[in-house]
Write a protein that holds these residues in place. Structure first.
Motif, PDB file in Angstrom:
ATOM      1  N   THR A 109      16.075  -2.936   0.665  1.00 21.45           N
ATOM      2  CA  THR A 109      15.013  -2.244   1.393  1.00 21.45           C
ATOM      3  C   THR A 109      14.811  -2.892   2.757  1.00 21.45           C
ATOM      4  OG1 THR A 109      13.939  -1.742  -0.697  1.00 21.45           O
ATOM      5  CG2 THR A 109      12.616  -1.507   1.279  1.00 21.45           C
ATOM      6  N   ARG A 145      16.648   1.037  10.464  1.00 24.39           N
ATOM      7  CA  ARG A 145      15.812   2.057  11.068  1.00 24.39           C
ATOM      8  C   ARG A 145      15.245   1.573  12.410  1.00 24.39           C
ATOM      9  NH1 ARG A 145      11.980   2.823   6.716  1.00 24.39           N
ATOM     10  NH2 ARG A 145      13.461   2.641   5.056  1.00 24.39           N
ATOM     11  N   VAL A 191       6.071  -2.631  11.785  1.00 26.91           N
ATOM     12  CA  VAL A 191       7.167  -2.661  10.822  1.00 26.91           C
ATOM     13  C   VAL A 191       7.543  -4.103  10.507  1.00 26.91           C
ATOM     14  CG1 VAL A 191       9.608  -2.095  10.450  1.00 26.91           C
ATOM     15  CG2 VAL A 191       8.070  -0.408  11.475  1.00 26.91           C
ATOM     16  N   GLU A 221      17.506  -1.726   5.045  1.00 28.42           N
ATOM     17  CA  GLU A 221      17.272  -0.343   5.478  1.00 28.42           C
ATOM     18  C   GLU A 221      16.218  -0.285   6.583  1.00 28.42           C
ATOM     19  OE1 GLU A 221      16.139   1.692   1.938  1.00 28.42           O
ATOM     20  OE2 GLU A 221      18.115   1.526   1.038  1.00 28.42           O
ATOM     21  N   GLN A 222      15.152  -1.062   6.435  1.00 28.82           N
ATOM     22  CA  GLN A 222      14.097  -1.068   7.449  1.00 28.82           C
ATOM     23  C   GLN A 222      14.605  -1.629   8.772  1.00 28.82           C
ATOM     24  OE1 GLN A 222      10.835  -3.159   5.674  1.00 28.82           O
ATOM     25  NE2 GLN A 222      10.226  -1.424   4.411  1.00 28.82           N
ATOM     26  N   ILE A 277       7.429  -5.919   6.920  1.00 31.41           N
ATOM     27  CA  ILE A 277       8.612  -6.569   6.363  1.00 31.41           C
ATOM     28  C   ILE A 277       8.289  -8.018   5.985  1.00 31.41           C
ATOM     29  CG2 ILE A 277      10.921  -7.435   6.917  1.00 31.41           C
ATOM     30  CD1 ILE A 277      11.295  -4.890   8.617  1.00 31.41           C
TER      31      ILE A 277
END
Length: 87
Positions: free
Chosen positions: A75, A82, A62, A78-79, A66
């Motif tokens: 975005t 998470r 991830v 948001e990542q 990113i």
């Protein structure tokens, strides 16, 4: 945090994971499959460590996505959220 620091962080996480696996008797065969070498008492701890390493690898993926994607700031936020929600 710049891309250089992120790459260094990723390398450190992967290296530490490899050291932990080697310390606890996890080896790889010629095909890359992992197997356990050790006594039965260590199996549960090894399973827990393997699960933790898998989770770290997912987080690294991830972070790499990113770092390399040219996403919008929303975005990206948001990542990151998470990632924080994961155990």
């Amino acid at each position: 945090m710049g891309p250089f620091e992120m790459v260094i962080g990723i390398v450190l996480i992967v290296t530490i994971g490899g050291i932990i696996k080697a310390k606890h008797g996890i080896r790889r065969d010629n095909k890359g499959n992992e197997y356990f070498v050790g006594n039965a008492a260590d199996k549960e701890e090894t399973k827990a460590l393997l699960a933790e390493i898998r989770a770290l690898k997912e987080r690294i993926q991830v972070l790499e996505r990113i770092a390399t994607d040219g996403n919008r700031a929303a975005t990206l936020d948001e990542q990151i959220e998470r990632l924080r929600d994961r155990p």
